[in-house]
Design an enzyme around this catalytic site. Structure first.
Site: not given
Ligand code: HEM
Length: 306
Positions: A27, A294
């Site tokens: 993202h 995260y």
């Molecule tokens: C094992 C499963 C998952 C992994 C490894 C993962 C990994 C990540 C990582 C590394 C980030 C960046 C975090 C940061 O630097 O602040 C991120 C952001 C995000 N993830 Fe995931 N994610 C997973 C599952 C999910 C799921 C299930 C959802 C929704 C229900 C989701 C929605 C999001 C969203 C919307 C962002 C952006 C947040 C922002 O705007 O700061 N992710 N994810």
């Protein structure tokens, strides 16, 4: 603490999307807007959470595209994210992090790691190894519907015309101590609207980022679906069947650009496990794992260990 699995997961995401200093590992491309959230009277019957008692609360909302490369244009085919931070009067915050997909493709962090490794492009050809990917998908039929939805989704007309699903189950507990498992969803008041691929491309590489800051007044309804007996609450790959009770529990109205967050070194982090009293986490292993991944991403992008 050295969290090996979380480091490996972020390494695997980086191997697909590249390393982009200062950006989120996933993202990476997104825009932050201000807004306000107000719960309906029906929310209070379900949870004693402070932001669900009816008063208006200030929020920061970050809309994003799912990939880890911030240079990928807005018209690309991918899932979109909506992350909401609610500021509580006592200084605490609570987050709700949702995706435009109906469910998630992986049931466990280990499955996420295997699939992400299988997506890694071959250094010689630049293409993913289709045989390896096919073998993984064959062994994981539960991933099929979500991956199908992700690869066939038309680009949205606007971030304000997507519906976003919380996907995980949370247990909402009211003042009387009665608990129900729920899943939440943000539904756009403007309705869901997508674009044909050529139309999205014609709007330019940054059409989603540029447009959302102009949408003061656009709003989302927060809806929770209540689990029926036997509905899986720990498996994010399974959407609950249609026909479950749905309750409108709130309304989020967008303001203009957020002029405070992510400026002058401010580090903005959304964590789906940052909940308050009246909202409990399910045992879903993906939900439990997310803050670990995260934290690794946050530390790499900001230098700040959480
Ligand atoms: C094992 C499963 C998952 C992994 C490894 C993962 C990994 C990540 C990582 C590394 C980030 C960046 C975090 C940061 O630097 O602040 C991120 C952001 C995000 N993830 Fe995931 N994610 C997973 C599952 C999910 C799921 C299930 C959802 C929704 C229900 C989701 C929605 C999001 C969203 C919307 C962002 C952006 C947040 C922002 O705007 O700061 N992710 N994810």
């Amino acid at each position: 603490m050295d969290d090996r699995l979380a480091e490996e997961v972020v390494d695997a995401i980086n191997a697909v999307s590249g390393v982009h200093p200062g950006h989120r590992a996933a993202h990476a491309r997104g825009t932050v807007v201000a807004g306000r959230f107000e719960a309906t009277p029906a929310a209070r019957a379900l949870t004693r959470a402070p932001h669900m008692q009816g008063a208006a609360h200030r929020v920061t909302v970050r809309f994003s595209n799912g990939g880890g490369d911030p240079a990928v244009p807005d018209y690309a085919t991918e899932g979109r994210g909506m992350a909401v931070k609610v500021y509580l009067p006592d200084g605490r915050r609570t987050d709700m992090v949702a995706l435009s997909l109906p469910a998630f493709f992986a049931r466990t962090p280990e499955d996420f790691l295997e699939f992400t490794r299988a997506r890694r492009p071959d250094p010689a050809t630049g293409q993913p190894d289709l045989e390896r990917l096919g073998a993984w998908l064959g062994a994981h039929p539960e991933a099929g519907p979500t991956i199908q939805a992700a690869v066939s989704a038309e680009p949205p007309a606007s971030y304000a015309t997507c519906a976003y699903n919380g996907i995980h189950s949370f247990r909402w507990v009211n003042e009387q101590g009665e608990g129900r498992y729920v899943r939440f969803r943000w539904e756009p008041e403007a309705g869901v609207e997508t674009l044909a691929a050529e139309e999205a491309r014609a709007r330019g590489a940054a059409y989603l980022q540029d447009e959302i800051v102009t949408r003061a007044g656009a709003a989302f309804t927060l809806v929770v679906t209540l689990a029926a007996a036997g509905d899986p609450v720990e498996d994010p790959t399974v959407a609950w069947p249609d026909g479950r009770d749905r309750v409108e529990v709130g309304r989020l109205e967008l303001g203009g650009p957020d002029t405070e967050r992510e400026r002058d070194g401010d580090v903005l982090v959304f964590d789906p496990t940052r909940v308050v009293e009246g909202i409990e986490l399910s045992e879903d292993p993906i939900l439990r794992f997310r803050p670990r991944a995260y934290s690794v991403s946050v530390e790499r992008r900001s230098g700040i260990a959480r």
